[in-house]
Design an enzyme around this catalytic site. Sequence first.
Site, PDB file in Angstrom:
ATOM      1  N   HIS A 112      41.995  34.337  25.288  1.00 44.08           N
ATOM      2  CA  HIS A 112      42.067  32.892  25.518  1.00 44.08           C
ATOM      3  C   HIS A 112      42.757  32.681  26.860  1.00 44.08           C
ATOM      4  O   HIS A 112      43.914  33.073  27.047  1.00 44.08           O
ATOM      5  CB  HIS A 112      42.840  32.185  24.408  1.00 44.08           C
ATOM      6  CG  HIS A 112      42.822  30.693  24.527  1.00 44.08           C
ATOM      7  ND1 HIS A 112      41.865  29.904  23.905  1.00 44.08           N
ATOM      8  CD2 HIS A 112      43.609  29.837  25.238  1.00 44.08           C
ATOM      9  CE1 HIS A 112      42.078  28.633  24.208  1.00 44.08           C
ATOM     10  NE2 HIS A 112      43.134  28.567  25.022  1.00 44.08           N
ATOM     11  N   CYS A 113      42.052  32.052  27.783  1.00 52.80           N
ATOM     12  CA  CYS A 113      42.544  31.915  29.150  1.00 52.80           C
ATOM     13  C   CYS A 113      43.145  30.521  29.359  1.00 52.80           C
ATOM     14  O   CYS A 113      42.420  29.520  29.287  1.00 52.80           O
ATOM     15  CB  CYS A 113      41.421  32.148  30.153  1.00 52.80           C
ATOM     16  SG  CYS A 113      41.947  32.051  31.882  1.00 52.80           S
TER      17      CYS A 113
END
EC number: 2.3.1.225
Length: 323
Positions: A112-113
């Site tokens: 998850h960026c």
Amino acid sequence: SMENIGEQVVCLMAYHLLFAMFVWSYWKTIFTLPMNPSKEFHLSYAEKELLEREPRGEAHQEVLRRAAKDLPIYTRTMSGAIRYCDRCQLIKPDRCHHCSVCDKCILKMDHHCPWVNNCVGFSNYKFFLLFLAYSLLYCLFIAATDLQYFIKFWTNGLPDTQAKFHIMFLFFAAAMFSVSLSSLFGYHCWLVSKNKSTLEAFRSPVFRHGTDKNGFSLGFSKNMRQVFGDEKKYWLLPIFSSLGDGCSFPTCLVNQDPEQPATPAGLNSTAKNPENHQFPAKPLRESQSHLLTDSQPWTESSTHLGKGKAGLSNPALTMENET
């Protein structure tokens, strides 16, 4: 300033091309929704009732065995259990993980960026790679074109105005971003060459025969094609061209699991030669199926063959909560 008209035109065209591709890939990375497992991986209402009613133990194992018998899943938890998500109430496909931020199971989740406020997974991993590539080229281009003026700044070759401090700041910012982006882009290029996700690089996938860090690697060429597709004209464009459906993946394990049927109920196999269609049991998209039936030899070491034979054993499935 540049005095040559031709140099000005080339620099302007290169700048705007890189900027446009950078914005395009960044936009696609942000606004492409992560893909979730299809309905066939969700438990039926009756199966959910059984899981909630019965105490944990053999009853749970039996429910999961029946639910997973027609699914193309070959990875397990560390204890050998079927990978089940309590939050989403589904059996996780291979390479699928639950994102605590999105509160969803994401197909082939990489990470998850926070910089794109989105999960990077099967649906947008190619866009994320292109975003890194074009942002790196953009910063390198700015640093390269600004270098001569940066040198003049220290040699007093620039007019004594406020603009010269902007040149110094611009060069330092572009250079620092180039260093950080080059390391990140290089790392993800290595992941693609090995057919790994960031999560799989930190914790290797577990198959029936045990942990195998290269279980999904098919060789450099096939690994690249799985992410970027078969048509090279689309490789540099942020257009979805990845192979497969995100729910099942070819593996380098060449021995069919005896408990998995050749074809799930209600689905027709697309493989022309059944003897070549070892993994996975569920038909892939036709564009990805040839990764298994390709006449090119496997590039993995012979140790995988031995591991595949060991994979014929079927350890007892146990219920384990994994999020």
